[in-house]
Design a protein around this motif. Sequence first.
Motif, PDB file in Angstrom:
ATOM      1  N   ASP A 236      13.120   5.312  -0.070  1.00 54.33           N
ATOM      2  CA  ASP A 236      12.371   4.556  -0.701  1.00 54.33           C
ATOM      3  C   ASP A 236      11.730   4.583   0.920  1.00 54.33           C
ATOM      4  OD1 ASP A 236      11.573   2.097  -0.923  1.00 54.33           O
ATOM      5  OD2 ASP A 236      13.098   0.868  -1.660  1.00 54.33           O
ATOM      6  N   ARG A 238       7.562   3.545   2.399  1.00 58.05           N
ATOM      7  CA  ARG A 238       6.125   2.537   2.295  1.00 58.05           C
ATOM      8  C   ARG A 238       5.105   3.789   2.805  1.00 58.05           C
ATOM      9  NH1 ARG A 238      10.061   0.426   0.811  1.00 58.05           N
ATOM     10  NH2 ARG A 238      10.678  -2.043   0.990  1.00 58.05           N
ATOM     11  N   THR A 332      -6.012   0.236  -2.595  1.00 58.07           N
ATOM     12  CA  THR A 332      -5.005   0.072  -3.302  1.00 58.07           C
ATOM     13  C   THR A 332      -3.850   1.199  -3.486  1.00 58.07           C
ATOM     14  OG1 THR A 332      -6.565  -1.043  -5.512  1.00 58.07           O
ATOM     15  CG2 THR A 332      -5.881  -2.224  -4.149  1.00 58.07           C
ATOM     16  N   LEU A 333      -2.513   0.952  -4.185  1.00 59.04           N
ATOM     17  CA  LEU A 333      -2.437   1.910  -4.873  1.00 59.04           C
ATOM     18  C   LEU A 333      -1.267   1.044  -5.703  1.00 59.04           C
ATOM     19  CD1 LEU A 333      -1.475   2.777  -2.425  1.00 59.04           C
ATOM     20  CD2 LEU A 333       0.205   3.716  -2.045  1.00 59.04           C
ATOM     21  N   ARG A 336       2.215  -0.125  -7.589  1.00 61.71           N
ATOM     22  CA  ARG A 336       3.320  -0.659  -6.421  1.00 61.71           C
ATOM     23  C   ARG A 336       3.418  -1.272  -6.000  1.00 61.71           C
ATOM     24  NH1 ARG A 336       5.591   4.672  -7.028  1.00 61.71           N
ATOM     25  NH2 ARG A 336       4.058   6.771  -7.707  1.00 61.71           N
ATOM     26  N   GLU A 337       4.508  -2.009  -5.515  1.00 65.22           N
ATOM     27  CA  GLU A 337       5.027  -3.132  -5.035  1.00 65.22           C
ATOM     28  C   GLU A 337       4.453  -2.891  -3.179  1.00 65.22           C
ATOM     29  OE1 GLU A 337       8.741  -5.263  -2.921  1.00 65.22           O
ATOM     30  OE2 GLU A 337       8.653  -4.022  -4.702  1.00 65.22           O
ATOM     31  N   ARG A 338       3.779  -3.912  -2.837  1.00 67.40           N
ATOM     32  CA  ARG A 338       2.739  -4.333  -1.738  1.00 67.40           C
ATOM     33  C   ARG A 338       3.852  -4.964  -0.487  1.00 67.40           C
ATOM     34  NH1 ARG A 338      -2.655  -4.826   0.316  1.00 67.40           N
ATOM     35  NH2 ARG A 338      -2.446  -4.294   2.945  1.00 67.40           N
ATOM     36  N   TRP A 343       3.165   0.129   0.918  1.00 70.66           N
ATOM     37  CA  TRP A 343       3.417  -0.158  -0.429  1.00 70.66           C
ATOM     38  C   TRP A 343       4.380   0.918  -0.550  1.00 70.66           C
ATOM     39  CZ3 TRP A 343      -0.313  -2.247  -3.634  1.00 70.66           C
ATOM     40  CH2 TRP A 343      -1.593  -2.432  -2.719  1.00 70.66           C
ATOM     41  N   ARG A 344       5.643   0.101  -1.445  1.00 67.37           N
ATOM     42  CA  ARG A 344       6.716   0.831  -2.044  1.00 67.37           C
ATOM     43  C   ARG A 344       6.676   2.101  -3.143  1.00 67.37           C
ATOM     44  NH1 ARG A 344      12.190  -1.969  -4.231  1.00 67.37           N
ATOM     45  NH2 ARG A 344      13.400  -0.651  -3.673  1.00 67.37           N
ATOM     46  N   VAL A 345       6.987   3.317  -2.214  1.00 62.32           N
ATOM     47  CA  VAL A 345       6.864   4.318  -2.891  1.00 62.32           C
ATOM     48  C   VAL A 345       8.595   5.086  -2.861  1.00 62.32           C
ATOM     49  CG1 VAL A 345       6.676   6.327  -4.023  1.00 62.32           C
ATOM     50  CG2 VAL A 345       4.869   4.646  -3.041  1.00 62.32           C
ATOM     51  N   GLU A 353       7.139  12.660  -6.866  1.00 61.42           N
ATOM     52  CA  GLU A 353       5.613  10.904  -7.337  1.00 61.42           C
ATOM     53  C   GLU A 353       4.517  11.415  -7.262  1.00 61.42           C
ATOM     54  OE1 GLU A 353       6.546   7.377  -9.749  1.00 61.42           O
ATOM     55  OE2 GLU A 353       7.843   8.699  -9.151  1.00 61.42           O
ATOM     56  N   ILE A 355       1.330   9.864  -6.148  1.00 61.93           N
ATOM     57  CA  ILE A 355       0.761   8.247  -5.806  1.00 61.93           C
ATOM     58  C   ILE A 355      -1.008   8.091  -6.247  1.00 61.93           C
ATOM     59  CG2 ILE A 355       0.914   7.213  -3.754  1.00 61.93           C
ATOM     60  CD1 ILE A 355       3.544   7.785  -5.020  1.00 61.93           C
TER      61      ILE A 355
END
Length: 401
Positions: A236, A238, A332-333, A336-338, A343-345, A353, A355
């Motif tokens: 996980d 960021r 922005t990504l 993806r959750e910010r 931003w969470r990846v 992955e 992005i």
Amino acid sequence: MADRHLKDLTGTITRLLFSLLRSLRDLLAYLVRLLRLLLSLLWQLLHCKVPERYEVQDCAHVPPQVNRRPDPCLYSQSYLAAQGIAITWDNPDIRITTTEGVPISSTGLAPDTDYIVEGTIHNASFDPAIGVRVRSYFRSWGIDFADRQPTELDQNGEAAERIVHIGAWGQIISTFKWHTPSQAGHYCVTVECYHPADREPANNVGQENTDVVEARPGSSARIAVPFFNRRARERDFRIDVDEYEIPQGHVALALERISEKSVHNRVVRRDEDTARLIEQDALRGARIRLADGHRRARLGEGYEVFGYAGRSRLVAEDGQGNFGLERDWVVTLPGRERSENGWRVVVPPGDTEMIDVVIDVPERSSPEDRKVLNLTARDRFGTVVGGVTVILKVVADRAVP
């Protein structure tokens, strides 16, 4: 039958008792030897005469000059980030040129072509760095890829190595030949150095990882950044974005003597945070051997400690979090959750992955404007694992297909 079982049980218990007695005997013998050793050491300590100068004493003592060590280094993103300093992946100490010496961006490399990789290695020490080993590698463009290959091979097919000698507070450029792969691609270039007596091995690896894109005022630029997880478990991350650039111009730091008295006086007059920075300056300052009359306890006979006036201020000005995006610029990504940390990846084990990164260019932007955006990835412990720098050039309508 019962008598036989009773006899077997009695024999087993007897053997266990004898085994326990032997173990106790061995333990007592070990304790006796240990006690004798401790008494012998205590006797030697009580009867060892400690002289005032190390040159005439019989007991083992490391001379102060042994502590003098070189510090070969280059612009290292992981090291600087660990100090709380903002970073860029447009490395000032790594440069790619044509064979004629013309600088070229890593995004404009042609396949199956000869280039030169230049790595500037510094020595951040008062002591010369003799016999520094330097190597250069390239890998897939993106974040945290592990498929690195040497830019140049030696006669044995191994990574070519340069041996350089750098004077005190000097620098030298190491060059490597690089014939790019026949398949067109975008690459990240790294340069690393090594010395067996290195004072700070954490600042020995630097990366050049950039991309150049163009967009019109009021439009959006979209790029895809590959993110590889080299571990055998899901991870996980960021990703945060800033627009830090290395300050232009010359920065001068003056040496100042840092004594116990001066540190104590400043600690009394300033708050705890400032006092802590002063102490860090003292610990990281240069150690210079002086006459025997100049002594500083804890750091060796014949030494005083010098720090850099203004170092703490410079670190604070270039600290992380000071270079947020300029007004009207939005990155922005999608998907993806910010959070406040970025931003969470989430990347599966051993997988890549992609992005997506979208950069919205303000309408007020003018052609020839230039924006540098650093995308830095950290793991859940806050450790930098990689990143890329996107250089966005604002162009007129007719310049974009």
